[in-house]
Write a protein that holds these residues in place. Structure first.
Motif, PDB file in Angstrom:
ATOM      1  N   GLU A  81      33.880  47.189  36.178  1.00 49.21           N
ATOM      2  CA  GLU A  81      33.979  45.979  35.349  1.00 49.21           C
ATOM      3  C   GLU A  81      32.694  45.143  35.487  1.00 49.21           C
ATOM      4  O   GLU A  81      32.212  44.551  34.528  1.00 49.21           O
ATOM      5  N   HIS A 125      38.905  37.124  41.923  1.00 49.17           N
ATOM      6  CA  HIS A 125      39.173  37.988  40.763  1.00 49.17           C
ATOM      7  C   HIS A 125      39.882  39.273  41.193  1.00 49.17           C
ATOM      8  O   HIS A 125      40.829  39.715  40.555  1.00 49.17           O
ATOM      9  N   ASP A 134      43.692  41.212  33.953  1.00 45.85           N
ATOM     10  CA  ASP A 134      42.819  40.619  32.941  1.00 45.85           C
ATOM     11  C   ASP A 134      43.467  40.573  31.554  1.00 45.85           C
ATOM     12  O   ASP A 134      42.894  40.061  30.608  1.00 45.85           O
ATOM     13  N   HIS A 172      43.564  41.227  40.295  1.00 48.37           N
ATOM     14  CA  HIS A 172      43.804  42.656  40.017  1.00 48.37           C
ATOM     15  C   HIS A 172      44.909  43.211  40.918  1.00 48.37           C
ATOM     16  O   HIS A 172      45.761  43.980  40.471  1.00 48.37           O
ATOM     17  N   LYS A 202      33.091  42.794  29.974  1.00 48.14           N
ATOM     18  CA  LYS A 202      34.141  42.972  28.967  1.00 48.14           C
ATOM     19  C   LYS A 202      33.495  43.024  27.589  1.00 48.14           C
ATOM     20  O   LYS A 202      34.084  42.636  26.602  1.00 48.14           O
TER      21      LYS A 202
HETATM   22 ZN    ZN Z   1      39.022  42.055  36.028  1.00 51.00          ZN
END
Ligand code: ZN
Length: 517
Positions: A164, A77, A109, A81, A169
């Motif tokens: 995060e 992940h 994202d 980014h 989210k």
């Molecule tokens: Zn992310």
């Protein structure tokens, strides 16, 4: 069972259409060019003028958190980014500025996502301005092999990932962070949530993320998708120019896939979040291995499963039209988060209402179908609806948006989801649907019906002061009790369901009809 289906498919298709045989390989839509560069990178190209002056670009990398080593948890992940933090040709912030200047959403994202098994970069390019397309390809290429990973950029990104991880989210994301390790108990997926481990994000050595990028961002695991207002020749030229020189590193580790063992017992989890607004519950059966269809016979099997799902959903929807419905929305699915696996799951949302009552009603409907199956009238309606839907899609075949094609090709690359094209799908529907029998549809439950162990998760807001939520043991009990219920078979209503929908206060009319019976 599969063999029986295959024989049946052969028989029915041979009377319906001379061209459709169960053993036939599913074709690829002739309107898409699928190819491979010598380095193993796959490409999909399709000209499409909906909308005009726009080209959808994707870089699909067949790797995700499942490929991380223990010391790399969260770095698949984070690598996504880092793609927005500076590349060979675009210094820090330049990609984001470019995306802003052409009016597309920007940032990690938003233009990309990372899951257990894949990382996908999304680049919709308006081509009204000269140079945009070339620039788009430059960026896509840089993401594939030229992300810079400067020490300082890595250091700065740690805090963003940790934030995060803390906030997620949104409420649902935060609750899933608690649920997923349980949903995937005994599987590597349980230890590989894409968000990773905070302790590792804080302390990993920069070379760990560089190593992840080098090992797994390799052309043989990549696809480039180009759909839009462009000629195939131009698209092919750009793909070759930008991706032809990529090389696979020596001594690569094979891309492997995680096993998904069955549940060893029934269990439940109730996740709450201050910002959640609705209660929901999900009933999950163990996952089973399942490959995407490659032949017409297997495609037909999927069609049967699809009809099963729509019939089940229709029944759940009918319950929501009752007075005081037990839930406001319900559905079932055969999907799964794990590559090469499917799992039967059923879901209800009860809004602010009683989630235990919703789960009980859901359990009852699943048990009813396991026991009695569906009726011939229901199957008839489902076949008609499906044929109508495919016919409508076929009628609108020139209006399909580029983004919809792109999604199909992402699925084809990652899971070999068939892409025969709407002409063929319409043909298959016409020739295969009439032969599908009620027994076949009812037999779809065979893959989960005798499974004793289930995983249940519920989520929603924290209870108000003085209120309490059902315990996890309560949730398991509701589902376990399902097999002991004295159920009656589903009965056809006298009034056509479609007619009902158009009447005001449908619930009341329905109940008075019931009283009269
Ligand atoms: Zn992310």
């Amino acid at each position: 069972m599969f063999h029986k289906l295959l024989v049946a498919a052969l028989f029915f298709s041979s009377i319906a259409s001379a061209q459709t045989n169960a053993g036939d390989k599913l074709p690829v839509d002739p309107k898409v060019t699928v190819g491979k560069l010598p380095n193993g990178l796959t490409y999909y190209i399709r000209p499409n003028k909906m909308p005009e002056k726009k080209v959808e670009l994707r870089l699909v990398v067949n790797t995700g958190s499942i490929m991380e080593d223990d010391s790399q948890q969260g770095l698949a992940h984070m690598a996504e980014h880092m793609a927005f933090n500076g590349t060979k040709n675009y210094k820090k912030n330049d990609i984001v500025s470019f995306l802003q200047s052409i009016g597309v959403g920007f940032g990690n994202d938003l233009n990309a996502y990372t899951s257990f098994d894949e990382t996908v970069y999304i680049l919709p390019i308006p081509t009204d301005k000269a140079g945009n397309l070339e620039k788009g390809f430059d960026i896509l290429e840089d993401w594939a092999h030229n992300v810079t990973y400067l020490d300082q950029d890595i250091e700065e990104e740690r805090a963003i990932i940790l934030e995060e991880s803390r906030l997620g989210k949104g409420a649902e994301d935060r609750m899933f962070k608690k649920i997923l390790p349980e949903l995937f108990a005994n599987s590597k997926h349980g230890d590989r949530l894409p968000i990773g481990q905070d302790s590792i994000i804080k302390s990993f050595k920069p070379d760990e993320i560089r190593r992840y990028y080098k090992e797994w961002y390799r052309p043989e695991l990549m696809a480039v998708i180009v759909v839009g207002d462009i000629t195939p020749a131009k698209a092919q030229e750009l793909v070759k120019k930008h991706f032809g020189s990529l090389t696979n590193p020596p001594g690569v580790r094979p891309r492997s896939y995680a096993e998904m063992p069955p549940y060893k017992n029934s269990s439940a989890i109730f996740a709450t979040d201050k910002e959640a607004t609705n209660y929901s519950a999900s009933l999950n059966y163990s996952a089973f291995k399942n490959a995407e269809p490659t032949t017409v016979g297997a495609y037909r099997k999927d069609l049967v499963q699809g009809i099963f799902v729509s019939l089940m959903n229709q029944r759940l929807q009918e319950l929501t039209q009752k007075e005081n419905p037990p839930f406001i929305y319900g559905g079932v699915d055969f999907g799964s988060y794990a590559r090469n696996y499917d799992a039967f799951s059923a879901f209800v949302s009860t809004g602010t209402g009683d989630v235990k009552k919703g789960l009980a009603a859901l359990t009852e409907e699943v048990e009813r179908v396991k026991k009695f199956g569906f009726t011939a009238a229901e199957l008839d309606r489902a076949k008609k609806t499906r044929l109508n839907n495919i016919e409508r899609a076929w009628n609108n075949r020139d209006k399909t948006e580029s983004s919809a094609y792109v999604d199909e090709y992402v699925g084809n690359f990652l899971t070999q989801e068939p892409i025969p094209g709407i002409e063929k799908e319409y043909e298959y529907a016409k020739s295969l649907l009439p032969g599908i029998t009620l027994d076949e549809v009812n037999n779809v439950t065979a893959v989960f019906k005798d499974e004793k162990n289930k995983f249940i998760y519920a989520m929603g807001p924290e209870p108000k002061a003085g209120d309490s939520l059902p315990s996890e043991a309560d949730l398991v009990a509701v589902v376990d009790n399902g097999s002991k219920l004295e159920l009656t078979a589903y009965e056809e209503k006298n009034i056509d369901a479609d007619l009902l929908k158009t009447m005001p206060k449908a619930g009341k009319i329905l109940s008075s009809t019931k009283d009269a019976v």
